[in-house]
Design a protein around this motif. Structure first.
Motif, mmCIF file in Angstrom:
data_model
loop_
_atom_site.group_PDB
_atom_site.id
_atom_site.type_symbol
_atom_site.label_atom_id
_atom_site.label_comp_id
_atom_site.label_asym_id
_atom_site.label_seq_id
_atom_site.Cartn_x
_atom_site.Cartn_y
_atom_site.Cartn_z
ATOM 1 N N GLU A 107 7.717 10.100 -7.671
ATOM 2 C CA GLU A 107 9.087 9.766 -7.282
ATOM 3 C C GLU A 107 9.252 8.248 -7.302
ATOM 4 N N ALA A 108 10.461 7.804 -6.967
ATOM 5 C CA ALA A 108 10.769 6.369 -6.938
ATOM 6 C C ALA A 108 10.477 5.720 -8.285
ATOM 7 N N ILE B 129 0.829 -1.209 0.000
ATOM 8 C CA ILE B 129 0.000 0.000 0.000
ATOM 9 C C ILE B 129 0.861 1.255 0.000
ATOM 10 N N GLY B 130 1.874 1.268 0.850
ATOM 11 C CA GLY B 130 2.691 2.461 1.026
ATOM 12 C C GLY B 130 3.401 2.936 -0.221
ATOM 13 N N ARG B 131 3.798 2.027 -1.097
ATOM 14 C CA ARG B 131 4.508 2.421 -2.314
ATOM 15 C C ARG B 131 3.684 3.366 -3.193
ATOM 16 N N TRP B 132 2.363 3.322 -3.039
ATOM 17 C CA TRP B 132 1.534 4.209 -3.859
ATOM 18 C C TRP B 132 1.645 5.667 -3.430
ATOM 19 N N GLY B 133 2.218 5.892 -2.256
ATOM 20 C CA GLY B 133 2.529 7.268 -1.879
ATOM 21 C C GLY B 133 3.551 7.869 -2.823
ATOM 22 N N ASN B 134 4.486 7.025 -3.311
ATOM 23 C CA ASN B 134 5.482 7.490 -4.274
ATOM 24 C C ASN B 134 4.843 7.898 -5.595
ATOM 25 N N PHE B 135 3.750 7.238 -5.948
ATOM 26 C CA PHE B 135 3.043 7.578 -7.181
ATOM 27 C C PHE B 135 2.528 9.014 -7.114
ATOM 28 N N VAL C 175 5.060 20.943 -24.231
ATOM 29 C CA VAL C 175 5.142 20.412 -22.866
ATOM 30 C C VAL C 175 6.158 19.272 -22.827
ATOM 31 N N GLU C 176 7.102 19.340 -21.874
ATOM 32 C CA GLU C 176 8.149 18.332 -21.774
ATOM 33 C C GLU C 176 7.738 17.202 -20.818
ATOM 34 N N TYR C 177 8.006 15.964 -21.237
ATOM 35 C CA TYR C 177 7.692 14.779 -20.441
ATOM 36 C C TYR C 177 8.916 13.876 -20.351
ATOM 37 N N ILE C 178 8.964 13.119 -19.265
ATOM 38 C CA ILE C 178 9.909 11.998 -19.179
ATOM 39 C C ILE C 178 9.080 10.715 -19.165
ATOM 40 N N GLN C 179 9.656 9.643 -19.702
ATOM 41 C CA GLN C 179 8.953 8.358 -19.765
ATOM 42 C C GLN C 179 9.799 7.327 -19.034
ATOM 43 N N VAL C 180 9.224 6.741 -17.981
ATOM 44 C CA VAL C 180 10.038 6.011 -17.016
ATOM 45 C C VAL C 180 9.490 4.632 -16.673
ATOM 46 N N HIS C 181 10.365 3.830 -16.048
ATOM 47 C CA HIS C 181 9.926 2.605 -15.384
ATOM 48 C C HIS C 181 9.192 3.016 -14.110
ATOM 49 N N PRO C 182 7.937 2.600 -13.914
ATOM 50 C CA PRO C 182 7.230 2.905 -12.660
ATOM 51 C C PRO C 182 7.671 1.923 -11.570
ATOM 52 N N THR C 183 8.855 2.135 -11.032
ATOM 53 C CA THR C 183 9.422 1.145 -10.113
ATOM 54 C C THR C 183 8.611 1.010 -8.824
ATOM 55 N N PHE C 184 7.891 2.085 -8.442
ATOM 56 C CA PHE C 184 7.016 1.958 -7.282
ATOM 57 C C PHE C 184 5.958 0.876 -7.553
ATOM 58 N N LEU C 185 5.451 0.837 -8.795
ATOM 59 C CA LEU C 185 4.444 -0.150 -9.189
ATOM 60 C C LEU C 185 5.051 -1.545 -9.241
ATOM 61 N N TYR C 186 6.263 -1.647 -9.789
ATOM 62 C CA TYR C 186 6.938 -2.939 -9.838
ATOM 63 C C TYR C 186 7.061 -3.529 -8.428
#
Length: 294
Positions: A156-157, A146-152, A194-205
């Motif tokens: 971050e993370a 549950i807590g990892r969704w705080g990073n979402f 508009v600038e975006y970054i595209q990342v691994h959602p490691t919090f989700l992993y």
């Protein structure tokens, strides 16, 4: 799929969040979703640990008593761990160490704090450390899920650039610049200015990995062979997952003077140690069973 103007999207899943809020305001006081989610994770973890204790014929209230101390020292440990490995950011202004609202908690520090608290608690209460730990880690891993969704909500993370199925695209203006690596800058996406970054959602992993780990632990708990086995399985399972996931992240805490991620190294050591303990204990139990059949 276009995401122009959206704060965040999972581009290949068709999920778009136009405006990502990270807090609510109650009577003029800002409450971060991160804190709310961490709190929910703690409450859910306590409930599961108590539920398992009741199943095992233990006193559930003892786990609540422990949790009251563990939460305090886990927060202290999580902060101390983070500050130690980010000392350069605090050494000129020591008062910032106590500014938790600015962020900076590390889960391994929290785990260390909770484990040390359990050592003292079980000695004072004359309980088995390993027996309590077996129920406690079930609550711990649920809290992590549950807590990892705080990073979402804090954006971050996350990891480096990816165009995989779970790729997450975030508006650069809502991300802490210190978390944006050169690789992400080199692969940034610009849509209508508009600038975006595209990342691994490691919090989700990590959340999904822990969900799989918890599912296995709930299935296996009735089959455990010795006190401390659930704790050892947690250290092995979480250690393997975190070792892999930590290698993807862009906000790693590094061992001073090296380029090594401290949490990745610690995960490897814990997983290897836990694997050795499991193998040794099961060999010992196997020998005893053979001797009893003679």
């Amino acid at each position: 799929m276009t995401t122009s103007g959206a704060d965040l999207s999972f581009v290949h899943l068709g999920i778009t969040i136009e405006h990502l809020r990270n807090s609510i305001t109650v009577f003029g006081f800002r409450i971060a979703f991160y804190g709310i989610i961490i709190g929910c994770g703690m409450l859910a973890g306590i409930w599961l640990a108590q539920s398992d204790a009741k199943r095992r014929g233990q006193n559930p209230e003892m786990y609540l008593d422990f949790a009251l101390y563990a939460i305090i020292f886990a927060i202290i440990g999580a902060r101390a761990y983070y500050v130690f490995f980010e000392w350069d950011a605090y050494k000129e202004n020591l008062l910032q160490i106590f500014n938790l609202r600015a962020g900076g908690l590390a889960i391994y520090g929290g785990i260390i704090g909770a484990v040390l608290t359990l050592v003292v608690f079980t000695r004072v209460r004359k309980q088995s450390f390993f027996s309590m730990a077996d129920s406690g880690v079930l609550g711990l891993v649920l809290g992590q899920i549950i807590g990892r969704w705080g990073n979402f909500f804090n954006c971050e993370a996350f990891g480096g650039y990816t165009d995989s199925l779970l790729a997450m695209r975030i508006k650069m203006s809502i991300v802490n610049p210190s978390m944006i690596s050169q690789e992400l800058l080199d692969n940034r996406i610009i849509e209508q200015g508009v600038e975006y970054i595209q990342v691994h959602p490691t919090f989700l992993y990590e959340s999904l990995w822990n969900l799989g780990l918890l599912t296995f632990m709930l299935w296996y708990r009735k089959r455990k062979k010795f006190d401390g086995e659930m704790l050892t399985i947690y250290l092995l399972g979480y250690g393997i997952g975190r070792c892999w996931i930590e290698g993807l992240r862009t906000d790693q805490l590094l061992i001073p003077g090296t380029g090594l991620a401290v949490s990745q190294c610690l995960s490897f050591v814990l997983a290897a140690g836990a694997a050795c303990v499991l193998i040794w204990k099961h060999k010992q139990l196997g020998k005893k069973e053979k001797e009893s059949l003679r």
